[in-house]
Motif scaffolding. Sequence first.
Motif, PDB file in Angstrom:
ATOM      1  N   ALA A  28       0.836  -1.204   0.000  1.00 30.73           N
ATOM      2  CA  ALA A  28       0.000   0.000   0.000  1.00 30.73           C
ATOM      3  C   ALA A  28       0.869   1.252   0.000  1.00 30.73           C
ATOM      4  O   ALA A  28       0.574   2.229  -0.713  1.00 30.73           O
ATOM      5  CB  ALA A  28      -0.932  -0.008   1.202  1.00 30.73           C
ATOM      6  N   ALA A  29       1.945   1.262   0.787  1.00 31.76           N
ATOM      7  CA  ALA A  29       2.845   2.419   0.823  1.00 31.76           C
ATOM      8  C   ALA A  29       3.532   2.604  -0.527  1.00 31.76           C
ATOM      9  O   ALA A  29       3.653   3.735  -1.028  1.00 31.76           O
ATOM     10  CB  ALA A  29       3.880   2.246   1.930  1.00 31.76           C
ATOM     11  N   ALA A  30       3.957   1.509  -1.139  1.00 29.06           N
ATOM     12  CA  ALA A  30       4.610   1.596  -2.452  1.00 29.06           C
ATOM     13  C   ALA A  30       3.623   2.077  -3.515  1.00 29.06           C
ATOM     14  O   ALA A  30       3.974   2.874  -4.388  1.00 29.06           O
ATOM     15  CB  ALA A  30       5.195   0.234  -2.843  1.00 29.06           C
ATOM     16  N   ARG A  31       2.390   1.607  -3.442  1.00 31.29           N
ATOM     17  CA  ARG A  31       1.358   2.032  -4.404  1.00 31.29           C
ATOM     18  C   ARG A  31       1.087   3.522  -4.254  1.00 31.29           C
ATOM     19  O   ARG A  31       0.966   4.250  -5.237  1.00 31.29           O
ATOM     20  CB  ARG A  31       0.093   1.213  -4.188  1.00 31.29           C
ATOM     21  N   SER A  32       0.988   3.991  -3.019  1.00 34.41           N
ATOM     22  CA  SER A  32       0.761   5.410  -2.757  1.00 34.41           C
ATOM     23  C   SER A  32       1.905   6.253  -3.300  1.00 34.41           C
ATOM     24  O   SER A  32       1.691   7.299  -3.934  1.00 34.41           O
ATOM     25  CB  SER A  32       0.600   5.628  -1.253  1.00 34.41           C
ATOM     26  N   LEU A  35       1.691   6.359  -7.110  1.00 32.53           N
ATOM     27  CA  LEU A  35       0.660   7.291  -7.583  1.00 32.53           C
ATOM     28  C   LEU A  35       1.132   8.741  -7.476  1.00 32.53           C
ATOM     29  O   LEU A  35       0.857   9.557  -8.353  1.00 32.53           O
ATOM     30  CB  LEU A  35      -0.631   7.088  -6.806  1.00 32.53           C
ATOM     31  N   LYS A  36       1.854   9.042  -6.404  1.00 29.26           N
ATOM     32  CA  LYS A  36       2.398  10.393  -6.220  1.00 29.26           C
ATOM     33  C   LYS A  36       3.402  10.718  -7.322  1.00 29.26           C
ATOM     34  O   LYS A  36       3.373  11.804  -7.913  1.00 29.26           O
ATOM     35  CB  LYS A  36       3.056  10.493  -4.844  1.00 29.26           C
ATOM     36  N   ILE A  37       4.266   9.779  -7.632  1.00 30.63           N
ATOM     37  CA  ILE A  37       5.275   9.984  -8.685  1.00 30.63           C
ATOM     38  C   ILE A  37       4.614  10.132 -10.047  1.00 30.63           C
ATOM     39  O   ILE A  37       4.980  11.004 -10.838  1.00 30.63           O
ATOM     40  CB  ILE A  37       6.301   8.828  -8.672  1.00 30.63           C
ATOM     41  N   VAL A  38       3.613   9.304 -10.326  1.00 29.08           N
ATOM     42  CA  VAL A  38       2.901   9.380 -11.609  1.00 29.08           C
ATOM     43  C   VAL A  38       2.192  10.731 -11.731  1.00 29.08           C
ATOM     44  O   VAL A  38       2.208  11.358 -12.795  1.00 29.08           O
ATOM     45  CB  VAL A  38       1.908   8.206 -11.762  1.00 29.08           C
TER      46      VAL A  38
END
Length: 173
Positions: A28-32, A35-38
């Motif tokens: 979940a932390a990596a996904r968040s 998404l921030k980087i994208v």
Amino acid sequence: MYIGDDGEIAFDAAGSVAAISRLNAELAAARSESLKIVSERDQLQKSLVAETVGARLARSKVAGKLALPLDIVQARFSGAFKIENGDLTAYDDAGQKLYSRANPGRTAPFDEAIEMLIDRHPSRSQILKGTEPATGVSSPTSVAGASITRAAFAALSPSKQMETARSGVRIVD
């Protein structure tokens, strides 16, 4: 205990559940973060496209034909462009690439694309300088009871003819 083909194996259910929970939290932390980087990448790309459109617009042959300031035209039309293979590619409102009229089968170069986008815009006559023929009436909607000659009316674009007819301007011979 887990019984498999190799026999009985000790199984720590509580430890497995804790490991799965820890891995889900990491995911979940990596996904968040992803998404921030994208999101940041997309913002940078929009800024790059807007700046590129602005620079190309300032150097284009269309710039001298514009009645509006370049920054307003840039703000309106930069969303129609994307950078693909290192070059700007224009898209219409339906999301279809704009193809060149001069070189069929190839995407339209910037000058041709911006002209096509402006030509398709409903307020084209307000974006470009002097696109409407002289009619003797300052604006088709300017004065109730105004008149326009049939020849001047015929010289208007179909959309301007409709606007003129709806405004109550009389057509005279």
